[in-house]
Design an enzyme around this catalytic site. Sequence first.
Site, short mmCIF file in Angstrom:
data_model
loop_
_atom_site.label_atom_id
_atom_site.label_comp_id
_atom_site.label_asym_id
_atom_site.label_seq_id
_atom_site.Cartn_x
_atom_site.Cartn_y
_atom_site.Cartn_z
N PHE A 223 -12.30 26.06 48.96
CA PHE A 223 -12.50 25.45 47.64
C PHE A 223 -11.56 26.16 46.67
O PHE A 223 -11.67 27.36 46.47
CB PHE A 223 -13.96 25.63 47.21
CG PHE A 223 -14.36 24.88 45.97
CD1 PHE A 223 -15.05 23.69 46.06
CD2 PHE A 223 -14.05 25.37 44.71
CE1 PHE A 223 -15.45 23.00 44.92
CE2 PHE A 223 -14.43 24.70 43.57
CZ PHE A 223 -15.13 23.51 43.66
N GLN A 230 -7.34 26.67 36.17
CA GLN A 230 -8.62 27.37 36.25
C GLN A 230 -9.19 27.66 34.85
O GLN A 230 -8.46 27.72 33.87
CB GLN A 230 -8.45 28.67 37.03
CG GLN A 230 -8.22 28.46 38.52
CD GLN A 230 -7.98 29.75 39.28
OE1 GLN A 230 -8.07 30.84 38.73
NE2 GLN A 230 -7.65 29.64 40.57
N GLY A 231 -10.51 27.83 34.80
CA GLY A 231 -11.17 28.18 33.55
C GLY A 231 -11.39 27.02 32.60
O GLY A 231 -11.73 27.23 31.43
N ARG A 232 -11.23 25.79 33.09
CA ARG A 232 -11.38 24.62 32.22
C ARG A 232 -12.48 23.67 32.69
O ARG A 232 -12.68 22.62 32.09
CB ARG A 232 -10.05 23.87 32.14
CG ARG A 232 -8.93 24.70 31.50
CD ARG A 232 -7.56 24.04 31.66
NE ARG A 232 -7.54 22.69 31.15
CZ ARG A 232 -6.56 21.81 31.40
NH1 ARG A 232 -5.55 22.16 32.18
NH2 ARG A 232 -6.61 20.60 30.89
N GLY A 233 -13.17 24.01 33.76
CA GLY A 233 -14.28 23.18 34.22
C GLY A 233 -13.98 22.30 35.41
O GLY A 233 -14.86 21.56 35.88
N HIS A 234 -12.75 22.37 35.94
CA HIS A 234 -12.41 21.51 37.09
C HIS A 234 -13.24 21.86 38.32
O HIS A 234 -13.62 20.97 39.10
CB HIS A 234 -10.92 21.63 37.41
CG HIS A 234 -10.02 21.06 36.36
ND1 HIS A 234 -9.93 19.70 36.12
CD2 HIS A 234 -9.18 21.67 35.48
CE1 HIS A 234 -9.06 19.49 35.14
NE2 HIS A 234 -8.59 20.66 34.73
N SER A 236 -16.31 22.95 38.52
CA SER A 236 -17.65 22.36 38.41
C SER A 236 -17.61 20.86 38.68
O SER A 236 -18.49 20.32 39.37
CB SER A 236 -18.24 22.62 37.02
OG SER A 236 -18.56 23.99 36.86
N GLU A 258 -19.52 27.62 53.28
CA GLU A 258 -19.05 28.64 54.22
C GLU A 258 -18.56 29.89 53.48
O GLU A 258 -17.62 29.82 52.70
CB GLU A 258 -17.90 28.08 55.07
CG GLU A 258 -17.34 29.07 56.08
CD GLU A 258 -16.18 28.51 56.87
OE1 GLU A 258 -15.69 29.19 57.77
OE2 GLU A 258 -15.74 27.37 56.57
#
EC number: 2.3.1.48
Length: 388
Positions: A223, A230-234, A236, A258
């Site tokens: 993942f 990063q750090g922008r909610g993608h 989630s 995993e």
Amino acid sequence: MSIDDFKPEKWTISSNEALKLSLVSEDNAIQFSPTFTYPIFGTEEQIFGYKDLVIHLAFDAITFKPFLNVKFSSKFEGSEEELVNIKEKLLEYLPIDDTIYKDEEKWIDSFKKEQESIEAYKNDQNIDEYKIDNADFEIYKVNLQDPKMKRFHRRIQIFSLLFIEAASYIDEDDPKWEIFIVQTKKDKKFVGYATAYNYWYYPGANNFDSESKYRYRGKISQFLILPPYQGRGHGSHLYNSIVKNWRNDSSILEIVVEDPNESFDDLRDVNDLEMLYKDGFFNKLPQERPIPNAWIESTRLKYKIEKRQFSRLLEMILLSTGSNNFEYQVKQRLLIKNKDGLEGMEVSDIKDALNKSFESLREDYDRILGKCQFSNDADGPSKKKIKT
């Protein structure tokens, strides 16, 4: 050359520092460094034999056509066996016939031509869309046996080694692998991905003969959201889309992850809690002490959450709602889990050990709950002091 010039440190550089990753698009180029390089250059993550070494590994932001260039001011005049052939080493982990080396003009012409004829994913492979900062994004689920996806995955898979600890390449010929891809909706720039695998779920001897079709355990394996996104909610959005897709799939009975690291554990906890809160689950908890195992099992299967994860979520919800059942539920689980280690100890020592573990766990649960949006909502669950 002076004696100093033969000192190993003069010819040694961190491979994390030497390797420069770039995403190149029409309007800009974003450069960043890897988190790990030990899968490629060894556990010490160092390269010997070059001065002023810079390794450029660039990708077109849409097709991810790879470009490699190795630059240095001088090379150690010793045995060739002592030196790493950097080009050959990296090509072991890149699609060798698809990677352009040094010829930047050829690389640009190649990916521009590919962009002109790029084939879009099918509509039925689109599982979700979302918006962040007025930009639209889309998520596709594609089997790895799809020829377009297989070629694309060969280009992006090196990022799993560079940013996911202990990652390794998956078997691209196994038909059960699926890839969840995040990209910008407008210009199709690649944002991140997850690899997923469906394992056959054995229902137990009593139910085996009565099952009319195979059921599976959906496993999230790798993942990754690329560093510039990063750090922008993608992350989630990607995680929730996978979970929603599998919860709507009757063949998937349980969702597992995993070897998650701490940051993914947090992402998973927060989003699972938010999902349960929105579903009204916080108001459906039984008041019995302890909470009946039959209720726990049937409820977790309804949400397709694995046992350990559901126990954690349940305990965090009990804490969040101020339930006096929280301490009892946690200590009962800890007592059962550590039964062998506690055997033979004095009762007072057992209580001390349980209290210490309980307080540590409560502190971590508080940290996770503090990240949840409902913790800040005016009508969200209010945390009360737990009686001890």
